[in-house]
Design a protein around this motif. Structure first.
Motif, PDB file in Angstrom:
ATOM      1  N   THR A 230       5.486  47.681 113.661  1.00 26.70           N
ATOM      2  CA  THR A 230       3.850  47.696 113.424  1.00 26.70           C
ATOM      3  C   THR A 230       3.412  48.175 114.614  1.00 26.70           C
ATOM      4  O   THR A 230       1.927  48.438 114.727  1.00 26.70           O
ATOM      5  N   SER A 234       0.968  51.377 111.616  1.00 22.20           N
ATOM      6  CA  SER A 234       0.528  50.190 110.848  1.00 22.20           C
ATOM      7  C   SER A 234       0.571  50.445 109.476  1.00 22.20           C
ATOM      8  O   SER A 234       1.527  51.452 108.713  1.00 22.20           O
ATOM      9  N   SER A 236      -1.395  50.541 106.931  1.00 22.80           N
ATOM     10  CA  SER A 236      -2.278  51.759 106.380  1.00 22.80           C
ATOM     11  C   SER A 236      -1.507  52.991 106.344  1.00 22.80           C
ATOM     12  O   SER A 236      -1.593  53.955 105.522  1.00 22.80           O
ATOM     13  N   GLU A 250       5.889  40.144 101.518  1.00 24.75           N
ATOM     14  CA  GLU A 250       5.430  39.328 102.708  1.00 24.75           C
ATOM     15  C   GLU A 250       6.420  38.483 103.293  1.00 24.75           C
ATOM     16  O   GLU A 250       6.419  37.206 102.548  1.00 24.75           O
ATOM     17  N   SER A 256      -3.525  38.380 109.048  1.00 28.38           N
ATOM     18  CA  SER A 256      -4.156  39.694 109.128  1.00 28.38           C
ATOM     19  C   SER A 256      -3.064  40.721 108.154  1.00 28.38           C
ATOM     20  O   SER A 256      -3.744  41.683 107.708  1.00 28.38           O
ATOM     21  N   LEU A 257      -1.996  40.462 108.290  1.00 29.34           N
ATOM     22  CA  LEU A 257      -1.035  41.497 107.418  1.00 29.34           C
ATOM     23  C   LEU A 257      -1.126  41.315 106.080  1.00 29.34           C
ATOM     24  O   LEU A 257      -1.150  42.157 105.321  1.00 29.34           O
ATOM     25  N   GLU A 260      -4.415  43.350 104.923  1.00 31.41           N
ATOM     26  CA  GLU A 260      -3.935  44.736 105.157  1.00 31.41           C
ATOM     27  C   GLU A 260      -2.981  45.041 104.060  1.00 31.41           C
ATOM     28  O   GLU A 260      -3.227  46.088 103.285  1.00 31.41           O
ATOM     29  N   ASN A 263      -4.824  45.537 100.993  1.00 31.73           N
ATOM     30  CA  ASN A 263      -5.545  46.615 100.915  1.00 31.73           C
ATOM     31  C   ASN A 263      -4.884  47.934 100.563  1.00 31.73           C
ATOM     32  O   ASN A 263      -5.501  48.874  99.946  1.00 31.73           O
ATOM     33  N   ILE A 264      -3.619  48.050 100.706  1.00 31.29           N
ATOM     34  CA  ILE A 264      -2.787  49.101 100.636  1.00 31.29           C
ATOM     35  C   ILE A 264      -1.903  49.073  99.291  1.00 31.29           C
ATOM     36  O   ILE A 264      -1.220  49.945  99.034  1.00 31.29           O
ATOM     37  N   VAL A 285     -11.944  40.696 107.149  1.00 30.81           N
ATOM     38  CA  VAL A 285     -11.396  41.691 106.137  1.00 30.81           C
ATOM     39  C   VAL A 285     -12.395  42.422 105.333  1.00 30.81           C
ATOM     40  O   VAL A 285     -13.441  42.139 105.174  1.00 30.81           O
ATOM     41  N   ILE A 290     -11.104  45.210  99.118  1.00 26.58           N
ATOM     42  CA  ILE A 290      -9.934  44.600  98.426  1.00 26.58           C
ATOM     43  C   ILE A 290     -10.272  43.972  97.006  1.00 26.58           C
ATOM     44  O   ILE A 290      -9.680  44.417  95.998  1.00 26.58           O
TER      45      ILE A 290
END
Length: 369
Positions: A230, A234, A236, A250, A256-257, A260, A263-264, A285, A290
């Motif tokens: 990372t 990233s 994204s 995860e 924060s990850l 993220e 979001n993706i 965020v 999201i």
């Protein structure tokens, strides 16, 4: 007999204790199984309990025996145990039944009780000792061909539960055929998640902080996954390069990850969270984006931690499959052995100070041929 224990609530109290050897009669109804401990995996949970961040001793006792990742061999069974015999290799689940409806139907890992019981963690002694006794309900047989890798089954059960939940949730779609997955984290959980997803034929990109090449990135590539730091790419940017991810697993606990990843995540996608975030950090965020993506994209987030025997049995199957498909690969995760319970200080130092350790484990007794 010897055991590695702490005094819950007292930081850095890890020590070698002398405790009574358990007996089959400790378990009612003739359902007891006496197990000789061979290996025990240790991880951040043991380190955090020794730091007095959590953990509780069994009622009426002052110490808590550590260790929730067991592997051993059956020495004796009670008269009403029919599916285990002396000489069988076994692992034990961690959570023990409470009183909720979910506990009563064998899904004790989904309890709604306020108080829970976990061996080596909360209100029940763990496995960093010479012998333990437990009810056969919580003992899972391991084939001899996995005797070197069997100590990985507790972390494997966590990822099996998460992935199984993802597929169970997606039955809502009538058909779900994930093609691309991302795994966040390349520690034991991340590597085992990469393994399980690759066994399903899914394209997997594993992300971690360290730049390749190093042992973990090599292990990912060895089973056909791709690896990215990372620091270089990233999530994204990777999603733009590789296309949206159908499943994201995860295994970092980095908030924060997590956001993220939300979001993706691709449409109709599932984000499985296994990392536990500590501290009180705040993260800014893109909340509206999201929220919109999840509502319009039919996305799901689900957590996984702790597992009942069903998921341990899934782990046995996947480790056996991995051993056949990539001979020797699972054992490569066992990087840092500690020889004997007497070396408990070395165990804690290795957990705390050693860079590059994937799985630290204690060899309690020799594994029989």
């Amino acid at each position: 007999m010897k055991a590695i224990a702490v005094i819950p609530g007292q930081a850095h109290s890890v020590h070698l204790a002398d405790i009574p050897k358990p007996q089959l009669t400790d378990i009612p109804d003739g359902r007891g199984v006496l197990v000789k401990v061979l290996r025990v995996g240790v991880d951040g949970t043991d380190k955090e309990i020794n730091a007095a961040e959590y953990g509780a001793a069994p009622p009426g006792e002052q110490i808590l025996v550590l260790g929730h990742e067991s592997f051993g061999v059956v020495e004796a069974v009670g008269p009403h145990v029919t599916d285990l015999s002396p000489g069988d290799f076994v692992v034990a689940t961690v959570r023990r039944s409470g009183s909720s409806l979910y506990d009563q139907i064998g899904t004790y890992d989904m309890t709604t009780d306020d108080q829970y019981f976990e061996r080596g963690i909360n209100l029940r002694h763990g496995f960093l000792t010479e012998y333990y006794v437990d009810d056969a309900e919580y003992i899972v047989k391991v084939p001899p061909g996995l005797k070197e890798e069997g100590v990985l089954l507790e972390p494997a059960s966590v990822i099996e539960k998460g992935i199984a939940q993802a597929f169970e949730i997606q039955r809502r779609l009538r058909v779900w055929r994930p093609k691309r997955a991302a795994v966040l984290g390349a520690g034991p959980i991340g590597l085992l998640a990469t393994m399980a997803l690759r066994l399903k034929g899914i394209q997997v990109c594993t992300f971690a902080l360290s730049k390749p090449p190093y042992v973990n990135s090599d292990l990912v590539k060895e089973i056909g996954g791709c690896y990215h730091s990372t620091k270089d790419l990233s999530l994204s940017a990777a999603a733009r390069d590789h296309g949206p991810y159908d499943l994201i697993f995860e295994a970092t606990g980095v908030a924060s990850l997590v956001f993220e990843a939300m979001n993706i995540l691709g449409k109709n996608g599932v984000l499985v969270l296994s990392g536990v975030s500590g501290g009180g950090r705040s993260v800014e965020v893109p909340g509206d984006r999201i929220n919109l993506g999840f509502v319009l994209g039919n996305k799901v987030v689900v957590g996984t931690v702790n597992a009942n025997r069903e998921y341990f049995e899934m782990g046995v199957k996947d480790l056996a499959h991995a051993q056949l498909q990539w001979p020797g690969w699972p054992a490569k995760l066992l990087t840092h052995p500690i020889q004997g319970l007497d070396r408990y200080q070395d165990m804690m130092r290795t957990l705390t100070d050693t860079k590059g350790a994937i799985k630290v484990f204690v060899n309690v007794a020799p594994i029989p041929d």
